[in-house]
Each structure stands twice: as structure tokens, then as C-alpha cells.
Design a protein around this motif. Structure first.
Motif, PDB file in Angstrom:
ATOM      1  N   GLU A  17      28.605 -89.072 -57.425  1.00 13.90           N
ATOM      2  CA  GLU A  17      28.442 -87.884 -56.588  1.00 13.90           C
ATOM      3  C   GLU A  17      26.945 -87.669 -56.385  1.00 13.90           C
ATOM      4  OE1 GLU A  17      30.697 -84.031 -57.317  1.00 13.90           O
ATOM      5  OE2 GLU A  17      28.703 -83.551 -58.089  1.00 13.90           O
ATOM      6  N   VAL A  18      26.517 -87.660 -55.134  1.00 10.90           N
ATOM      7  CA  VAL A  18      25.097 -87.555 -54.807  1.00 10.90           C
ATOM      8  C   VAL A  18      24.910 -86.361 -53.870  1.00 10.90           C
ATOM      9  CG1 VAL A  18      23.104 -88.838 -53.948  1.00 10.90           C
ATOM     10  CG2 VAL A  18      25.058 -90.077 -54.865  1.00 10.90           C
ATOM     11  N   TRP A  19      23.871 -85.561 -54.086  1.00 13.27           N
ATOM     12  CA  TRP A  19      23.662 -84.343 -53.296  1.00 13.27           C
ATOM     13  C   TRP A  19      22.331 -84.364 -52.543  1.00 13.27           C
ATOM     14  CZ3 TRP A  19      27.024 -80.324 -52.586  1.00 13.27           C
ATOM     15  CH2 TRP A  19      28.174 -80.330 -53.387  1.00 13.27           C
ATOM     16  N   ASP A  20      22.271 -83.551 -51.513  1.00 10.07           N
ATOM     17  CA  ASP A  20      21.065 -83.196 -50.762  1.00 10.07           C
ATOM     18  C   ASP A  20      20.377 -84.408 -50.130  1.00 10.07           C
ATOM     19  OD1 ASP A  20      21.594 -80.508 -51.358  1.00 10.07           O
ATOM     20  OD2 ASP A  20      20.575 -80.687 -53.280  1.00 10.07           O
ATOM     21  N   VAL A  74      21.226 -96.283 -60.339  1.00  6.93           N
ATOM     22  CA  VAL A  74      21.342 -94.827 -60.328  1.00  6.93           C
ATOM     23  C   VAL A  74      21.027 -94.273 -61.705  1.00  6.93           C
ATOM     24  CG1 VAL A  74      23.039 -94.741 -58.451  1.00  6.93           C
ATOM     25  CG2 VAL A  74      23.835 -94.858 -60.806  1.00  6.93           C
ATOM     26  N   SER A  75      20.510 -93.065 -61.712  1.00  7.87           N
ATOM     27  CA  SER A  75      20.332 -92.279 -62.931  1.00  7.87           C
ATOM     28  C   SER A  75      20.954 -90.921 -62.665  1.00  7.87           C
ATOM     29  CB  SER A  75      18.860 -92.087 -63.267  1.00  7.87           C
ATOM     30  OG  SER A  75      18.258 -93.321 -63.555  1.00  7.87           O
ATOM     31  N   ARG A  89      18.935 -89.681 -59.158  1.00  5.80           N
ATOM     32  CA  ARG A  89      17.959 -90.684 -58.714  1.00  5.80           C
ATOM     33  C   ARG A  89      18.713 -91.924 -58.255  1.00  5.80           C
ATOM     34  NH1 ARG A  89      12.774 -91.593 -58.341  1.00  5.80           N
ATOM     35  NH2 ARG A  89      11.926 -93.657 -58.692  1.00  5.80           N
ATOM     36  N   LEU A  90      18.300 -92.437 -57.095  1.00  4.56           N
ATOM     37  CA  LEU A  90      18.923 -93.604 -56.487  1.00  4.56           C
ATOM     38  C   LEU A  90      17.854 -94.630 -56.186  1.00  4.56           C
ATOM     39  CD1 LEU A  90      21.316 -95.007 -54.924  1.00  4.56           C
ATOM     40  CD2 LEU A  90      20.569 -93.700 -52.941  1.00  4.56           C
ATOM     41  N   GLU A  91      18.082 -95.868 -56.598  1.00  2.87           N
ATOM     42  CA  GLU A  91      17.164 -96.971 -56.314  1.00  2.87           C
ATOM     43  C   GLU A  91      17.896 -97.997 -55.455  1.00  2.87           C
ATOM     44  OE1 GLU A  91      13.969 -97.657 -57.536  1.00  2.87           O
ATOM     45  OE2 GLU A  91      13.795 -95.820 -58.707  1.00  2.87           O
ATOM     46  N   LEU A  92      17.306 -98.356 -54.323  1.00  2.73           N
ATOM     47  CA  LEU A  92      17.843 -99.419 -53.476  1.00  2.73           C
ATOM     48  C   LEU A  92      17.232-100.714 -53.975  1.00  2.73           C
ATOM     49  CD1 LEU A  92      17.420 -97.636 -50.030  1.00  2.73           C
ATOM     50  CD2 LEU A  92      19.455 -97.710 -51.477  1.00  2.73           C
ATOM     51  N   LEU A  93      18.035-101.559 -54.620  1.00  2.00           N
ATOM     52  CA  LEU A  93      17.508-102.733 -55.305  1.00  2.00           C
ATOM     53  C   LEU A  93      17.630-104.025 -54.518  1.00  2.00           C
ATOM     54  CD1 LEU A  93      18.886-101.958 -58.864  1.00  2.00           C
ATOM     55  CD2 LEU A  93      16.593-101.510 -57.967  1.00  2.00           C
ATOM     56  N   GLY A 150      13.998-102.034 -49.699  1.00  2.00           N
ATOM     57  CA  GLY A 150      14.658-101.890 -50.985  1.00  2.00           C
ATOM     58  C   GLY A 150      13.628-101.665 -52.066  1.00  2.00           C
ATOM     59  N   GLY A 151      14.096-101.208 -53.208  1.00  2.00           N
ATOM     60  CA  GLY A 151      13.231-100.985 -54.342  1.00  2.00           C
ATOM     61  C   GLY A 151      12.564 -99.620 -54.329  1.00  2.00           C
ATOM     62  N   SER A 152      12.732 -98.855 -53.251  1.00  2.00           N
ATOM     63  CA  SER A 152      12.141 -97.532 -53.195  1.00  2.00           C
ATOM     64  C   SER A 152      13.042 -96.561 -53.915  1.00  2.00           C
ATOM     65  CB  SER A 152      12.002 -97.066 -51.726  1.00  2.00           C
ATOM     66  OG  SER A 152      11.144 -97.938 -51.049  1.00  2.00           O
ATOM     67  N   GLY A 153      12.443 -95.649 -54.680  1.00  2.00           N
ATOM     68  CA  GLY A 153      13.238 -94.665 -55.390  1.00  2.00           C
ATOM     69  C   GLY A 153      13.358 -93.385 -54.588  1.00  2.00           C
ATOM     70  N   TYR A 154      14.530 -92.781 -54.618  1.00  2.00           N
ATOM     71  CA  TYR A 154      14.764 -91.517 -53.935  1.00  2.00           C
ATOM     72  C   TYR A 154      15.432 -90.592 -54.917  1.00  2.00           C
ATOM     73  CZ  TYR A 154      14.002 -94.377 -49.831  1.00  2.00           C
ATOM     74  OH  TYR A 154      13.483 -95.230 -48.920  1.00  2.00           O
ATOM     75  N   ASP A 155      14.950 -89.353 -54.966  1.00  2.00           N
ATOM     76  CA  ASP A 155      15.624 -88.384 -55.814  1.00  2.00           C
ATOM     77  C   ASP A 155      15.621 -87.029 -55.133  1.00  2.00           C
ATOM     78  OD1 ASP A 155      13.073 -87.221 -56.398  1.00  2.00           O
ATOM     79  OD2 ASP A 155      12.835 -88.562 -58.101  1.00  2.00           O
ATOM     80  N   ASP A 156      16.325 -86.065 -55.728  1.00  2.00           N
ATOM     81  CA  ASP A 156      16.527 -84.747 -55.116  1.00  2.00           C
ATOM     82  C   ASP A 156      15.239 -83.915 -55.023  1.00  2.00           C
ATOM     83  OD1 ASP A 156      19.208 -85.108 -54.722  1.00  2.00           O
ATOM     84  OD2 ASP A 156      19.803 -84.146 -56.593  1.00  2.00           O
ATOM     85  N   ASP A 157      14.161 -84.357 -55.643  1.00  2.00           N
ATOM     86  CA  ASP A 157      12.979 -83.501 -55.760  1.00  2.00           C
ATOM     87  C   ASP A 157      12.006 -83.585 -54.594  1.00  2.00           C
ATOM     88  OD1 ASP A 157      13.893 -82.616 -58.197  1.00  2.00           O
ATOM     89  OD2 ASP A 157      12.878 -84.208 -59.285  1.00  2.00           O
ATOM     90  N   PHE A 158      12.322 -84.324 -53.515  1.00  2.00           N
ATOM     91  CA  PHE A 158      11.352 -84.370 -52.428  1.00  2.00           C
ATOM     92  C   PHE A 158      11.864 -83.722 -51.190  1.00  2.00           C
ATOM     93  CE2 PHE A 158      12.977 -87.769 -49.697  1.00  2.00           C
ATOM     94  CZ  PHE A 158      13.850 -88.408 -50.530  1.00  2.00           C
TER      95      PHE A 158
END
Length: 123
Positions: free
Chosen positions: A51-54, A72-73, A99-103, A115-123
Motif C-alpha cells: 500500500e503506497v500513498w501520496d 521498498v521500505s 520509500r520506493l526504489e526503482l531498481l 532507475g535507482g532513484s529513491g522516492y518517498d512521501d517526504d518530498f
């Protein structure tokens, strides 16, 4: 002190399903297949509901496809409900991803920004 943290690397089991709410919130759900670290290649993977938000949900919706390699974390939670047919209480574990990483490669993820960029809810 308490700790509830999950880290997984695997392949998306299906394309993400996205829901938009009137409040502006976005949620994205999909599954992740994770192979165990074993020499037995015939052993089936473990499956996890995500489950991923925002903003992270929007990234997942745009760049994650079935088969994409991702990391994922997040935290383990349990969805609980009452079965309509039997009246029994039910539950299932879900990973609430923060946190989601496209690997995979750009080609693998069909991602224009890599790929390899990290994305998380904090930006």
C-alpha cells in the motif's frame, strides 16, 4: 522502544491499482514477489501486498509495471474486516510503503528519469 520496519526487494506481481480521493490523497496497491535467498530455484516466491500513498503512489503508478524490479521500505500493518458471508473476523498483512526504489533499468521500468532513484512521501 518499538520497531516496525520492513525492507524488501522483488518484482511487482501486477500493475499498480490507483485510487484518487476527493481530499487529494492518492493510494496505490499492488503485490510484490520476493524470492528467498536459497539454492532451490524451484521454491515459489513469497508474496506481499503493498500500500503506497501520496506522491510515492503517483510515482509507483507512473513507473512500476508488472515485473518491475523494486525495493521498498515501510511498516507492517494488518487490514481487518468482517467476512460478509460468514461473519468471521478476517485479517491480512500489508506493507505500508514509505520509500520506493526503482531498481531495474530505464527500459525495465519504462521510466524516463531512470532507475535507482529513491522516492518517498517526504518530498
Amino acid at each position: 522502544m518499538t520497531l516496525n520496519k520492513v525492507h524488501l526487494v522483488g518484482r511487482a506481481g501486477r500493475d499498480p491499482e490507483v485510487k484518487y480521493f476527493e481530499s487529494g490523497k492518492v493510494v496505490c496497491n499492488f503485490t510484490l514477489a520476493v524470492n528467498r535467498n536459497t539454492s532451490n530455484r524451484d521454491e515459489p516466491p513469497d508474496w506481499f501486498d503493498l500500500e503506497v500513498w501520496d506522491k510515492t503512489a503517483e510515482i509507483a503508478a507512473n513507473y512500476v509495471k508488472k515485473g518491475s524490479l523494486i525495493g521498498v521500505s515501510g511498516a507492517l500493518k494488518f487490514d481487518r474486516w468482517t467476512d460478509r458471508n460468514t461473519g468471521d473476523e478476517r485479517q491480512k498483512p500489508v506493507i505500508r510503503v514509505d520509500r520506493l526504489e526503482l531498481l531495474g533499468s530505464r527500459k525495465d521500468n519504462e521510466a524516463a528519469s531512470g532507475g535507482g532513484s529513491g522516492y518517498d512521501d517526504d518530498f
